[in-house]
Structure formats: structure tokens, C-alpha cells
Write a protein that holds these residues in place. Structure first.
Motif, mmCIF file in Angstrom:
data_model
loop_
_atom_site.group_PDB
_atom_site.id
_atom_site.type_symbol
_atom_site.label_atom_id
_atom_site.label_comp_id
_atom_site.label_asym_id
_atom_site.label_seq_id
_atom_site.Cartn_x
_atom_site.Cartn_y
_atom_site.Cartn_z
ATOM 1 N N SER A 1 -6.007 -3.686 2.361
ATOM 2 C CA SER A 1 -4.535 -2.941 2.504
ATOM 3 C C SER A 1 -3.402 -3.564 3.776
ATOM 4 O O SER A 1 -3.808 -3.455 4.892
ATOM 5 C CB SER A 1 -4.399 -1.626 3.145
ATOM 6 N N LYS B 1 -9.977 6.187 1.075
ATOM 7 C CA LYS B 1 -11.313 6.709 1.070
ATOM 8 C C LYS B 1 -11.971 8.311 0.897
ATOM 9 O O LYS B 1 -12.545 8.610 -0.530
ATOM 10 C CB LYS B 1 -12.154 6.206 2.704
ATOM 11 N N THR C 1 -13.002 0.492 2.825
ATOM 12 C CA THR C 1 -11.365 -0.178 2.847
ATOM 13 C C THR C 1 -11.544 -1.391 4.749
ATOM 14 O O THR C 1 -12.018 -0.882 5.476
ATOM 15 C CB THR C 1 -10.670 1.110 2.822
ATOM 16 N N ARG C 2 -10.482 -2.302 4.134
ATOM 17 C CA ARG C 2 -10.011 -2.678 5.690
ATOM 18 C C ARG C 2 -8.363 -3.258 5.629
ATOM 19 O O ARG C 2 -8.293 -3.338 4.437
ATOM 20 C CB ARG C 2 -10.964 -4.271 5.419
ATOM 21 N N ALA C 3 -8.323 -2.579 6.993
ATOM 22 C CA ALA C 3 -6.608 -3.824 6.864
ATOM 23 C C ALA C 3 -6.509 -4.873 6.601
ATOM 24 O O ALA C 3 -7.400 -5.671 7.567
ATOM 25 C CB ALA C 3 -5.828 -2.826 8.069
ATOM 26 N N GLY D 1 -2.732 -0.303 7.758
ATOM 27 C CA GLY D 1 -4.170 0.463 8.849
ATOM 28 C C GLY D 1 -3.930 1.413 9.224
ATOM 29 O O GLY D 1 -3.573 2.521 8.366
ATOM 30 N N THR E 1 0.934 -0.726 0.135
ATOM 31 C CA THR E 1 0.193 -0.329 -0.043
ATOM 32 C C THR E 1 0.726 1.549 -0.151
ATOM 33 O O THR E 1 1.037 2.152 -0.927
ATOM 34 C CB THR E 1 -1.190 0.235 1.208
ATOM 35 N N TYR F 1 -11.353 -2.932 -0.584
ATOM 36 C CA TYR F 1 -9.805 -2.040 -0.790
ATOM 37 C C TYR F 1 -9.255 -2.991 0.737
ATOM 38 O O TYR F 1 -9.240 -1.926 1.388
ATOM 39 C CB TYR F 1 -9.343 -0.896 -1.014
ATOM 40 N N THR G 1 -4.300 5.802 6.156
ATOM 41 C CA THR G 1 -4.251 5.111 5.094
ATOM 42 C C THR G 1 -5.642 5.178 5.136
ATOM 43 O O THR G 1 -5.681 4.966 3.938
ATOM 44 C CB THR G 1 -2.905 4.299 5.045
ATOM 45 N N LEU G 2 -5.753 4.679 5.805
ATOM 46 C CA LEU G 2 -7.800 3.455 5.529
ATOM 47 C C LEU G 2 -8.334 5.166 5.311
ATOM 48 O O LEU G 2 -8.747 4.617 3.567
ATOM 49 C CB LEU G 2 -8.329 2.362 6.790
#
Length: 361
Positions: free
Chosen positions: A141, A152, A160-162, A144, A113, A139, A147-148
Motif C-alpha cells: 500500500s 486486514k 499488508t505492508r506500506a 501506511g 490506496t 497487499y 489503513t493497513l
């Protein structure tokens, strides 16, 4: 669930961390009763170094061009979910094809990422464009933290999910082997990691000629002057990782510059070494305390002196704490459960996808 994955590689761990990540995650996902097909671009540098040509947890197939990928259109259309990975060759065209034809959930798994976002910022659209991001229902990634939210707000990702890397706890565990090295490092050469490796391991080796060191991984330039007490291992296949870590009194984690800047980007090496109960010395970045507690389950080092001091410690309790933390929350089983939940949720809540078109790649 039928999941189709188009990733960089599953068959070869040579010179990349993608294969081990996919192997752990997809093996655990399949063990939960799901069906997985991995489509890999057939490239000679992986074809000549395949250490998992026939996985027992999924179907592995190869395509040699975008035109060849079109033969999988119906399979992709009928899948419950399709995942496209980072660094896939011609990844933009692959992503466009998947978004155009898939009827199920479409997701992007970014194993790089911070590197991806840095590439987007400079207009380098090697495997992803800003326009593609809103078309991925999720997305996932490797990073976490903030950045998440950026994915968005700045790029319009709907979800978005780590999805951090993980470890196969059945393969990575303490082994009863002799301690060969005082400090080891496992990782492919990288320009931006090398100064830290020089400071925390190479210079430490020069100043501690009575101790033993090892650096395992490919692509290191011949120009590097390794001290005599540093053993070089050109390539270490995953089947030998647990023995490597178990033979190390300590192991070093070095993080790429983009990932340090982003924070919350744990390396798979943290989890592999931790699962083996090997004490870890690491560089410092935001969010590492959410993974392993500093001074309790990991030692953070900024200087050569920090490493030298750490090597004089009896760190068995440190390794045991790291193993407990990894087994508690960072196994492949835990990640597979998360992946299942997120895909099921997206299937219910995602926006309707338009009718399939008949266009070929």
C-alpha cells in the motif's frame, strides 16, 4: 527472483505517477540481481507519449487485450512473484487471472490506496473487488498507518505492508542551475487538489506580483485564470524533474483529499524534491512528521499568508535537512530491499495455492 509486474504503465509518465514509481523501484530491484518483466496494457494515450520505450533494467512487453494476456500464462505461472498494480485496465479480470494461474507469491501494489478504498465503499470495482483482496498474498500500500489494519480487518488481507513511493537518488540530486522560480508545483490536474493549489500558489502569486511561479503538469482546464507571473508547463518528463526542482527556491506539495483523510500517504514529489535539496512547502496531513520533520525538513502551510511568510525565509538548511531524510530512508534502493524481504517472507509463510487450472481468460 523472477518478478512479473502488471502495472498501469512503465513506458509513459504522461498524466500519471505510476511510471516514475515503477521505474525507481524496479530499477533498484533489478540491480539487486533479480529478473523483472513488466506487462503493460497497450493504450493509445500512453503509446503516443512514451518517454521510456526500452528500459535497460527490465523487459517491457505489451498486451492489447485480456485474450492477449493469456499468452503470458506460462510465464506468470513460473514466476517467483507476480505483482498487479492499481488502475490496471480491466484490473479485476487481470487479478483473477493471476490468482488463478500464478504458483509463486501474488501481490497487489496499490499506488492509490485511499482512492481505491473510497471506490470500494461506493461499489466502484474498476480494478479491484473486495473478493480479490484475500487472494493476494501481500497487499502493498502507498498508505501506511491505520489503513493497513483496515485492509486486514475489513477486507481479509493476509498480509499488508506500506510500500511508499521512493526516489532514484542517482537521477534526483541538486543541480547547479539558476533559480528561475520562487515557488513551483509539479502535478497532474486534479479536481480535489485544485482548491489547495489555488489557495497556496495561485493566490500567493496574485498577492506577490514581484515573485515568479510555475505549475507543471497536464490536463489543467483552459478555464483556469493563471496570474501573469505563473508559468505553465504542460508536461515535464522525468529527465527534467531534477532541473525543475533545482531551479525552484521552494516547491509545493499538494495532496489529494482521500489521501489527506487517510494520512500516511507521502507523494513521490516529496521525495523527488527532497532528494534535490529543494525546500518544500506542503499541505497538512496525519503522518507527514514520520516522513519529514515539520519546520526542520518541511514547512506546513494552511493559508496563503503561511506561504507568503515562508517565501521570505532563507530555507537552505530546510532543503539540506529534507535531502538527508530522503537519502536516509526513502530511496529506491531502500524500497527494493524491503520488497525483496517481504516477497521472500511471503514465499515461506503464505498459504498453499491450489493446483493450476486449465481455464483460459
Amino acid at each position: 527472483m523472477k518478478l512479473v509486474v502488471l502495472g498501469l504503465t512503465l513506458s509513459s509518465s504522461w498524466g500519471n505517477g505510476h511510471a516514475t514509481t515503477f521505474r525507481a523501484l524496479l530499477s533498484a530491484f533489478a540491480a539487486r540481481g533479480h529478473e523483472v518483466l513488466f506487462l503493460e496494457r497497450d493504450k493509445p494515450w500512453y503509446a503516443n507519449a512514451r518517454d521510456l520505450p526500452d528500459p535497460d533494467f527490465c523487459e517491457l512487453a505489451y498486451y492489447d487485450s485480456l485474450a492477449d494476456l493469456a499468452g503470458w500464462r506460462e510465464t506468470i505461472a513460473q514466476a517467483d512473484a507476480v505483482m498487479v498494480g492499481s488502475y490496471v485496465p480491466e484490473g479485476v479480470a487481470v487479478g483473477e487471472f493471476v490468482q488463478r494461474h500464478a504458483q509463486g507469491v501474488v501481490c497487489f501494489y496499490d499506488i492509490d490506496t485511499p482512492v481505491t478504498l473510497a471506490k470500494l465503499a461506493r461499489g466502484d470495482f474498476e480494478y479491484l473487488t473486495p473478493e480479490l483482496i484475500p487472494g493476494y498474498d501481500i497487499y502493498f500500500s502507498f498508505t501506511g498507518g491505520p489503513t493497513l489494519a483496515r485492509l486486514k480487518v475489513d477486507f481479509g488481507s493476509p498480509r499488508t505492508r506500506a510500500l511508499y513511493c521512493s526516489v532514484d537518488a542517482g537521477r534526483y540530486k541538486p543541480l547547479d542551475v539558476a533559480k528561475t522560480w520562487d515557488l513551483s508545483y509539479l502535478g497532474t490536474y486534479s479536481d480535489d487538489r485544485q482548491p489547495t493549489l489555488e489557495r497556496l500558489l495561485v493566490e500567493t502569486a496574485r498577492r506577490c506580483p514581484d515573485k515568479r511561479f510555475a505549475v507543471a503538469g497536464p490536463q489543467y482546464p483552459d478555464s483556469i485564470q493563471w496570474p501573469a507571473n505563473v508559468e505553465r508547463i504542460e508536461h515535464l518528463p522525468p529527465a527534467e524533474h531534477a532541473a525543475f526542482y533545482s531551479a525552484s527556491r521552494f516547491t509545493l506539495n499538494v495532496t489529494r483529499a482521500d489521501m489527506i483523510a487517510a494520512g500516511w500517504s507521502p507523494s513521490v514529489r516529496l521525495f523527488e524534491a527532497g532528494a534535490c535539496g529543494t525546500p518544500i512547502i506542503s499541505d497538512r496531513w496525519d503522518g507527514i512528521e514520520d516522513v519529514l520533520e515539520p519546520d526542520e525538513a518541511i514547512i506546513l502551510a494552511d493559508t496563503t499568508d503561511d506561504v507568503i511568510a515562508a517565501l521570505d525565509r532563507d530555507a537552505s538548511a530546510l532543503g539540506e535537512a529534507a535531502r538527508r531524510a530522503v537519502l536516509h530512508g526513502h530511496t529506491a534502493q531502500a524500497r527494493a530491499e524491503q520488497l525483496e524481504r517481504d516477497l521472500e517472507e511471503a514465499a515461506v509463510t503464505r498459504a498453499p495455492r491450489g493446483d493450476l487450472c486449465c481455464e483460459q481468460i
